[in-house]
Design a protein around this motif. Sequence first.
Motif, short mmCIF file in Angstrom:
data_model
loop_
_atom_site.label_atom_id
_atom_site.label_comp_id
_atom_site.label_asym_id
_atom_site.label_seq_id
_atom_site.Cartn_x
_atom_site.Cartn_y
_atom_site.Cartn_z
N THR A 1 -57.48 8.67 7.65
CA THR A 1 -57.78 9.89 6.89
C THR A 1 -57.06 9.89 5.54
O THR A 1 -57.58 10.41 4.55
CB THR A 1 -57.35 11.13 7.71
OG1 THR A 1 -58.00 11.09 8.99
CG2 THR A 1 -57.75 12.41 7.00
N ALA A 2 -55.87 9.30 5.50
CA ALA A 2 -55.10 9.23 4.26
C ALA A 2 -55.67 8.22 3.28
O ALA A 2 -55.21 8.15 2.13
CB ALA A 2 -53.65 8.89 4.57
N ASP A 3 -56.62 7.42 3.73
CA ASP A 3 -57.23 6.40 2.87
C ASP A 3 -56.16 5.45 2.32
O ASP A 3 -56.15 5.13 1.13
CB ASP A 3 -58.01 7.05 1.73
CG ASP A 3 -58.86 6.05 0.94
OD1 ASP A 3 -59.22 5.01 1.51
OD2 ASP A 3 -59.12 6.32 -0.25
N VAL B 1 -47.55 10.02 2.84
CA VAL B 1 -48.16 10.25 4.15
C VAL B 1 -47.03 10.59 5.11
O VAL B 1 -46.11 9.78 5.29
CB VAL B 1 -48.94 9.03 4.66
CG1 VAL B 1 -49.64 9.36 5.98
CG2 VAL B 1 -49.95 8.56 3.63
N LEU C 1 -53.91 18.71 9.45
CA LEU C 1 -53.75 17.73 8.38
C LEU C 1 -54.21 18.36 7.07
O LEU C 1 -55.24 19.04 7.03
CB LEU C 1 -54.55 16.47 8.67
CG LEU C 1 -54.15 15.67 9.92
CD1 LEU C 1 -55.14 14.53 10.14
CD2 LEU C 1 -52.73 15.16 9.81
N ARG D 1 -52.27 10.29 -3.93
CA ARG D 1 -52.89 10.83 -2.73
C ARG D 1 -51.82 11.20 -1.71
O ARG D 1 -50.85 10.47 -1.52
CB ARG D 1 -53.84 9.80 -2.10
CG ARG D 1 -55.15 9.61 -2.84
CD ARG D 1 -55.86 8.32 -2.46
NE ARG D 1 -55.17 7.15 -3.00
CZ ARG D 1 -54.56 6.23 -2.26
NH1 ARG D 1 -54.55 6.34 -0.94
NH2 ARG D 1 -53.97 5.20 -2.83
N THR D 2 -52.03 12.35 -1.06
CA THR D 2 -51.09 12.84 -0.06
C THR D 2 -51.85 13.29 1.18
O THR D 2 -52.91 13.92 1.07
CB THR D 2 -50.27 14.02 -0.62
OG1 THR D 2 -49.44 13.57 -1.69
CG2 THR D 2 -49.39 14.65 0.46
N LEU D 3 -51.31 12.95 2.33
CA LEU D 3 -51.81 13.51 3.58
C LEU D 3 -50.59 13.88 4.41
O LEU D 3 -49.77 13.02 4.73
CB LEU D 3 -52.68 12.52 4.35
CG LEU D 3 -53.33 13.15 5.61
CD1 LEU D 3 -54.52 14.02 5.22
CD2 LEU D 3 -53.77 12.08 6.61
N VAL E 1 -55.18 15.49 -3.40
CA VAL E 1 -55.48 14.44 -4.37
C VAL E 1 -55.06 14.96 -5.74
O VAL E 1 -55.59 15.99 -6.21
CB VAL E 1 -56.97 14.08 -4.36
CG1 VAL E 1 -57.27 13.03 -5.43
CG2 VAL E 1 -57.39 13.58 -2.98
N ALA F 1 -48.68 6.92 -2.73
CA ALA F 1 -49.19 7.83 -1.70
C ALA F 1 -48.03 8.41 -0.91
O ALA F 1 -47.00 7.76 -0.71
CB ALA F 1 -50.16 7.12 -0.77
N ALA G 1 -57.88 18.62 6.31
CA ALA G 1 -58.43 17.31 6.64
C ALA G 1 -58.50 17.08 8.14
O ALA G 1 -58.67 15.94 8.58
CB ALA G 1 -57.60 16.22 5.99
N SER H 1 -54.96 17.33 3.00
CA SER H 1 -55.14 16.28 2.00
C SER H 1 -54.94 16.87 0.60
O SER H 1 -55.46 17.95 0.29
CB SER H 1 -56.55 15.69 2.10
OG SER H 1 -56.85 14.90 0.97
#
Length: 365
Positions: A119-121, A199, A279, A223-225, A283, A197, A261, A281
């Motif tokens: 999911t965090a890519d 995570v 979760l 990017r953050t998850l 961006v 990122a 997410a 997300s």
Amino acid sequence: MNATDPAGPTEPSAAGHGPAHDAPSPETGPSSGGPSTGTGPSAETGSAASGGGAADHRDAPAAASAADAAQPPAAAGPDALLGPADIRELAAALGVRPTKQRGQNFVIDANTVRRIVRTADVRPDDVVVEVGPGLGSLTLALLEAADRVVAVEIDDLLAAALPATVAARLPGRADRFALVHSDAMHVTELPGPAPTALVANLPYNVAVPVLLHMLATFPTIDRTLVMVQSEVADRLAAPPGSKVYGVPSVKAAWYAEVKRAGAIGRNVFWPAPNVDSGLVSLVRRSAPLPTTATREEVFAVVDAAFAQRRKTLRAALAGWAGSAAAAEAALVAADVSPQARGESLTVEQFAAIAEARQRIKGAGV
């Protein structure tokens, strides 16, 4: 996955520090994203500190000795991730005993961490920073997917043990792992290349301040998850006009496009917590908001507006502006109704108010 997707038994929650029992969902906080007022323990290890922590707080030498004595379970097969038996074995070796009373919860399902990474890519060239790695469940999954992982852990015992776990489970990737033994709220630099990122399964009682601090301190995080308490996830991703829209929503939107997410169930933790998880997300915006006001100036408006959220902005911002008349002048200059309330404004409108007040003061009005 949308916010209502339940986490089934084979694809459940996040790793590292998990849900604190009855953990608060911070609505406000200092403009800098300082510590929340919550007092609940972090999930996996039971500490209220922002990097996690165990209930058995030992000094660093004692923790290192305990970690040295504990032999991390080696991977039984090609899968290096920690399973339920591995988690229990490692916790027992380290003397970490999760209890519901202390809000300690360990993630025991490997499919969960795979889901988070997916999911965090996370990409092969990513440098990922993880806050509160705990026993290392999510850390191992991130190391399999990213170029490098930097974990920030405050607890002496867990920080001493994690490198050995990585070396035992992923010996070929151990040189791509770095540990920062510190409170995440005090971290201002990280070893190695700049992170791309974030995570993390954040300690719930300080999730919002830690998230905002990391986004402010490391602008290269694209990017953050994060996994947080479900209620906090709703607040972070809330749009203007919703009942839970507030300080976390606006401040997160300053940095990024934010969305839910996925939802996380309770059955993947040992022991099961009393709260659900979600979760979120984030961006990062491709360009900063077009305003001359600083982040601190905008956040000061946000804090003032929601400190008295039932009041109109003319009244709520009187203290911030110096008077109700000065607040009204800034609002009118920003094309915002003085009778509006904070929960109806976008982050762009808050920035416009801060900028308008800046112009008025500059003109000596």
